[in-house]
Write an enzyme that holds these catalytic residues in place. Structure first.
Site, PDB file in Angstrom:
ATOM      1  N   ALA A   1      77.120  11.268  76.449  1.00 34.22           N
ATOM      2  CA  ALA A   1      76.494  10.987  77.745  1.00 34.22           C
ATOM      3  C   ALA A   1      76.920   9.627  78.279  1.00 34.22           C
ATOM      4  O   ALA A   1      77.278   8.721  77.529  1.00 34.22           O
ATOM      5  CB  ALA A   1      74.983  11.021  77.584  1.00 34.22           C
ATOM      6  N   GLY A   2      76.869   9.500  79.594  1.00 32.71           N
ATOM      7  CA  GLY A   2      77.133   8.213  80.241  1.00 32.71           C
ATOM      8  C   GLY A   2      78.458   8.164  80.958  1.00 32.71           C
ATOM      9  O   GLY A   2      78.629   7.409  81.902  1.00 32.71           O
TER      10      GLY A   2
ATOM     11  N   THR B   1      73.038   9.931  81.694  1.00 35.10           N
ATOM     12  CA  THR B   1      71.614  10.208  81.839  1.00 35.10           C
ATOM     13  C   THR B   1      71.234  10.370  83.309  1.00 35.10           C
ATOM     14  O   THR B   1      71.576   9.520  84.147  1.00 35.10           O
ATOM     15  CB  THR B   1      70.790   9.072  81.202  1.00 35.10           C
TER      16      THR B   1
ATOM     17  N   ASN C   1      77.764  -2.389  77.671  1.00 39.14           N
ATOM     18  CA  ASN C   1      77.351  -1.982  79.020  1.00 39.14           C
ATOM     19  C   ASN C   1      75.869  -2.212  79.221  1.00 39.14           C
ATOM     20  O   ASN C   1      75.068  -2.131  78.303  1.00 39.14           O
ATOM     21  CB  ASN C   1      77.712  -0.504  79.264  1.00 39.14           C
TER      22      ASN C   1
ATOM     23  N   GLY D   1      72.301   0.652  83.214  1.00 40.99           N
ATOM     24  CA  GLY D   1      70.915   0.847  83.675  1.00 40.99           C
ATOM     25  C   GLY D   1      70.706   2.178  84.385  1.00 40.99           C
ATOM     26  O   GLY D   1      69.989   2.242  85.394  1.00 40.99           O
ATOM     27  N   PHE D   2      71.306   3.235  83.864  1.00 36.48           N
ATOM     28  CA  PHE D   2      71.099   4.594  84.411  1.00 36.48           C
ATOM     29  C   PHE D   2      71.373   4.678  85.914  1.00 36.48           C
ATOM     30  O   PHE D   2      70.557   5.182  86.692  1.00 36.48           O
ATOM     31  CB  PHE D   2      69.661   5.086  84.153  1.00 36.48           C
TER      32      PHE D   2
ATOM     33  N   SER E   1      68.322   4.155  75.325  1.00 30.57           N
ATOM     34  CA  SER E   1      69.213   3.210  76.006  1.00 30.57           C
ATOM     35  C   SER E   1      68.543   1.843  76.061  1.00 30.57           C
ATOM     36  O   SER E   1      67.360   1.758  76.378  1.00 30.57           O
ATOM     37  CB  SER E   1      69.518   3.687  77.422  1.00 30.57           C
TER      38      SER E   1
ATOM     39  N   ASN F   1      69.025  -0.428  78.212  1.00 35.35           N
ATOM     40  CA  ASN F   1      69.125  -1.067  79.526  1.00 35.35           C
ATOM     41  C   ASN F   1      68.041  -0.688  80.521  1.00 35.35           C
ATOM     42  O   ASN F   1      68.097  -1.070  81.673  1.00 35.35           O
ATOM     43  CB  ASN F   1      70.507  -0.768  80.126  1.00 35.35           C
ATOM     44  N   THR F   2      67.056   0.093  80.078  1.00 36.05           N
ATOM     45  CA  THR F   2      65.879   0.366  80.908  1.00 36.05           C
ATOM     46  C   THR F   2      64.692  -0.250  80.168  1.00 36.05           C
ATOM     47  O   THR F   2      64.378   0.180  79.063  1.00 36.05           O
ATOM     48  CB  THR F   2      65.669   1.885  81.102  1.00 36.05           C
TER      49      THR F   2
ATOM     50  N   LYS G   1      67.704  11.786  71.589  1.00 36.36           N
ATOM     51  CA  LYS G   1      68.788  10.845  71.230  1.00 36.36           C
ATOM     52  C   LYS G   1      68.177   9.511  70.836  1.00 36.36           C
ATOM     53  O   LYS G   1      67.376   8.942  71.585  1.00 36.36           O
ATOM     54  CB  LYS G   1      69.727  10.665  72.431  1.00 36.36           C
TER      55      LYS G   1
ATOM     56  N   THR H   1      74.149   8.113  67.368  1.00 37.07           N
ATOM     57  CA  THR H   1      73.176   7.243  67.989  1.00 37.07           C
ATOM     58  C   THR H   1      73.628   6.807  69.376  1.00 37.07           C
ATOM     59  O   THR H   1      74.781   7.000  69.739  1.00 37.07           O
ATOM     60  CB  THR H   1      73.018   5.919  67.177  1.00 37.07           C
ATOM     61  N   ASN H   2      72.728   6.126  70.039  1.00 39.93           N
ATOM     62  CA  ASN H   2      73.060   5.454  71.294  1.00 39.93           C
ATOM     63  C   ASN H   2      73.749   4.116  70.979  1.00 39.93           C
ATOM     64  O   ASN H   2      74.113   3.866  69.826  1.00 39.93           O
ATOM     65  CB  ASN H   2      71.763   5.233  72.103  1.00 39.93           C
ATOM     66  N   THR H   3      73.896   3.258  71.964  1.00 40.37           N
ATOM     67  CA  THR H   3      74.521   1.938  71.763  1.00 40.37           C
ATOM     68  C   THR H   3      73.535   1.006  71.051  1.00 40.37           C
ATOM     69  O   THR H   3      72.332   1.276  71.007  1.00 40.37           O
ATOM     70  CB  THR H   3      74.901   1.324  73.119  1.00 40.37           C
TER      71      THR H   3
ATOM     72  N   TYR I   1      82.741   8.348  73.287  1.00 45.73           N
ATOM     73  CA  TYR I   1      82.889   7.802  74.632  1.00 45.73           C
ATOM     74  C   TYR I   1      83.892   6.642  74.603  1.00 45.73           C
ATOM     75  O   TYR I   1      84.983   6.720  75.175  1.00 45.73           O
ATOM     76  CB  TYR I   1      81.516   7.346  75.155  1.00 45.73           C
ATOM     77  N   SER I   2      83.529   5.533  73.919  1.00 48.23           N
ATOM     78  CA  SER I   2      84.304   4.290  74.051  1.00 48.23           C
ATOM     79  C   SER I   2      85.770   4.445  73.677  1.00 48.23           C
ATOM     80  O   SER I   2      86.651   3.900  74.356  1.00 48.23           O
ATOM     81  CB  SER I   2      83.673   3.187  73.187  1.00 48.23           C
TER      82      SER I   2
HETATM   83  C1  LIG Z   1      79.389   2.635  79.776  1.00 51.74           C
HETATM   84  C2  LIG Z   1      78.478   3.466  78.925  1.00 51.74           C
HETATM   85  C3  LIG Z   1      77.417   4.147  79.519  1.00 51.74           C
HETATM   86  C4  LIG Z   1      76.567   4.919  78.738  1.00 51.74           C
HETATM   87  N1  LIG Z   1      75.554   5.594  79.351  1.00 51.74           N
HETATM   88  C5  LIG Z   1      74.758   6.399  78.611  1.00 51.74           C
HETATM   89  C6  LIG Z   1      73.735   7.151  79.231  1.00 51.74           C
HETATM   90  O1  LIG Z   1      73.571   7.138  80.447  1.00 51.74           O
HETATM   91  N2  LIG Z   1      72.950   7.915  78.420  1.00 51.74           N
HETATM   92  C7  LIG Z   1      73.113   8.002  77.070  1.00 51.74           C
HETATM   93  O2  LIG Z   1      72.376   8.720  76.393  1.00 51.74           O
HETATM   94  N3  LIG Z   1      74.096   7.294  76.462  1.00 51.74           N
HETATM   95  C8  LIG Z   1      74.909   6.502  77.199  1.00 51.74           C
HETATM   96  N4  LIG Z   1      75.899   5.802  76.581  1.00 51.74           N
HETATM   97  C9  LIG Z   1      76.008   5.851  75.106  1.00 51.74           C
HETATM   98  C10 LIG Z   1      77.032   6.869  74.632  1.00 51.74           C
HETATM   99  O3  LIG Z   1      76.675   8.175  74.977  1.00 51.74           O
HETATM  100  C11 LIG Z   1      77.190   6.791  73.091  1.00 51.74           C
HETATM  101  O4  LIG Z   1      75.963   7.155  72.489  1.00 51.74           O
HETATM  102  C12 LIG Z   1      77.557   5.396  72.621  1.00 51.74           C
HETATM  103  O5  LIG Z   1      78.466   4.789  73.499  1.00 51.74           O
HETATM  104  C13 LIG Z   1      78.178   5.412  71.224  1.00 51.74           C
HETATM  105  O6  LIG Z   1      79.355   6.184  71.214  1.00 51.74           O
HETATM  106  P1  LIG Z   1      80.841   5.521  71.303  1.00 51.74           P
HETATM  107  O7  LIG Z   1      80.891   4.418  70.297  1.00 51.74           O
HETATM  108  O8  LIG Z   1      81.771   6.652  71.042  1.00 51.74           O
HETATM  109  O9  LIG Z   1      80.975   5.000  72.702  1.00 51.74           O
HETATM  110  C14 LIG Z   1      76.769   5.015  77.343  1.00 51.74           C
HETATM  111  C15 LIG Z   1      77.846   4.336  76.753  1.00 51.74           C
HETATM  112  C16 LIG Z   1      78.693   3.592  77.525  1.00 51.74           C
HETATM  113  C17 LIG Z   1      79.838   2.873  76.863  1.00 51.74           C
END
Ligand SMILES: Cc1cc2nc3c(=O)[nH]c(=O)nc-3n(C[C@H](O)[C@H](O)[C@H](O)COP(=O)(O)O)c2cc1C
Length: 369
Positions: free
Chosen positions: A67-68, A91, A116, A119-120, A182, A184-185, A222, A250-252, A326-327
């Site tokens: 996601a994201g 999200t 990042n 902030g959704f 997340s 950022n909220t 998540k 996991t998330n970030t 993602y990254s």
């Molecule tokens: C720029 C950015 C925006 C993200 N936005 C969301 C989001 O809106 N919702 C969400 O659940 N995770 C979001 N993530 C988290 C990713 O889905 C993922 O869980 C996290 O980046 C770890 O994976 P990665 O190391 O492969 O990036 C975001 C990550 C990045 C880098």
């Protein structure tokens, strides 16, 4: 080729601008039927042994887009064309919102990481539902819909905001994800505490069942990598109690561990969620812990710092049925998903496991045997 392009072009651009530029190209390519067909055929997972099933959905391969990246569901077909076998959009929040002020996305190139604090930023549940409704049904990509809380909605009213998104989006979701992780909220991650999470997940489950009567929409949660171990166990137990379909780990992270000396100190100090290579070890540890706790009762999705097929394989051995990234897409480029699937198929062939499903959690089972 991509790496050269990345160095010469993308690193000279603001990361968010580079993201939108890449995004436009992907969407454009997906609109040219010949190109789309050619790329999809070349990049889709085609390995028989990678076929997998997660929460009742049949997939061609386990690797998907986290996601994201596609918050508003504008590039589902484009991302699927690049070989991601499922695409998690969002999200999405109940109401549209602009997100945090720019600059809010930072590249830590030496550490193969991102920070990042978006902030959704998203167009809101109504607009995204309308877009999903108008998708061409010929394209059958598995679409996960990740929902979160609108920033201005107070924490006590969070459930109503999630329910609003569920009612609007569940009909188009192959699976639904409640994002409570997340950083950022403000206050969002407090919803991971079981006293808040139980009523929230119950309300979303009921809303999904009320809205979609023809099938049971799989529901996942998540979680953050920053949870203490006992809180991870508590979420795992709750997921079993509520009969959830999955947990995404996991998330970030808000931690700054694992960063080398190669990134500018001013960048490392930016607030927000850190993703990419430095998150790898913690995400893996959280996944292992979850699998040790829930075993095969709940489907686990591994995400965080996955850069290549070996990382994805390690997640599968640690208990993940699906993996996401993602990254590393930013650093590896458009052929990354194909490389991960191809490498996974090779890894599986040389392993003692006949199918991907046999490999899920094998490392953790071995340790506890
Ligand atoms: C720029 C950015 C925006 C993200 N936005 C969301 C989001 O809106 N919702 C969400 O659940 N995770 C979001 N993530 C988290 C990713 O889905 C993922 O869980 C996290 O980046 C770890 O994976 P990665 O190391 O492969 O990036 C975001 C990550 C990045 C880098």
């Amino acid at each position: 080729m991509y790496k050269l392009f990345f160095r010469l072009v993308f690193t000279r651009m603001d990361p968010e601008e580079a993201h939108y530029l890449a995004f436009r190209w992907i969407r454009l390519a997906a609109r040219v039927p010949v190109l789309r067909t050619y790329l999809a055929a070349a990049l889709a997972p085609r390995h028989e042994e990678l076929r997998t099933e997660a929460f009742g959905l049949r997939m061609h391969g386990p690797f998907g887009l986290a996601a994201g990246f596609d918050k508003n569901a504008v590039a589902v077909d484009g991302m699927s064309m690049l070989g991601f076998d499922h695409v998690e959009i969002g999200t999405v929040t109940g109401e549209a919102q602009p997100g945090n002020p720019k600059k809010r996305l930072f590249r830590l190139v030496g550490d193969r990481a991102l920070i990042n604090r978006m902030g959704f930023n998203n167009e809101g549940s109504l607009a995204v539902a309308a877009r999903l409704a108008s998708r061409n049904p010929v394209f059958r990509t598995v679409v996960g819909v990740n929902i979160g809380k609108t920033k201005v909605v107070p924490e006590e009213e969070a459930a109503a905001d999630y329910v609003k998104s569920t009612e609007r989006l569940a009909p188009y979701a192959d699976y639904l994800v409640v994002n409570v992780s997340s950083p950022n909220t403000p206050g969002l991650r407090n919803l991971q505490a079981t006293e808040a999470l139980r009523p929230l997940l119950t309300a979303v489950r009921e809303a999904a069942d009320r809205t979609v009567r023809t099938r049971r929409v799989p529901l996942l949660v998540k979680i953050a990598p920053d949870l203490a171990d006992e809180d991870i166990d508590a979420v795992a137990d709750l997921a079993v109690e509520l009969d959830l379909d999955g947990i995404i780990a996991t998330n970030t992270t808000i931690a700054r561990e694992g960063l080398g000396l190669t990134s500018e100190p001013s960048l490392v100090k930016e607030t927000g969620g850190l993703s990419g290579a430095p998150l790898k070890a913690r995400s893996l540890a959280v996944l292992r812990r979850l699998y040790a706790r829930v075993g095969d009762r709940i489907t686990l999705v591994g995400v965080g710092g996955i850069e290549n097929a070996e990382d994805a394989w390690q997640r599968i051995l640690a208990g993940a049925t699906l993996v996401q990234g993602y990254s590393a897409f930013v650093y590896e480029g458009p052929f990354w998903a194909r490389a991960v699937h191809k490498g996974l198929a090779a890894r599986l062939r040389t392993s003692p496991y006949a199918t991907l499903a046999d490999a899920v959690g094998a490392d953790v089972r071995k340790k506890t045997a």
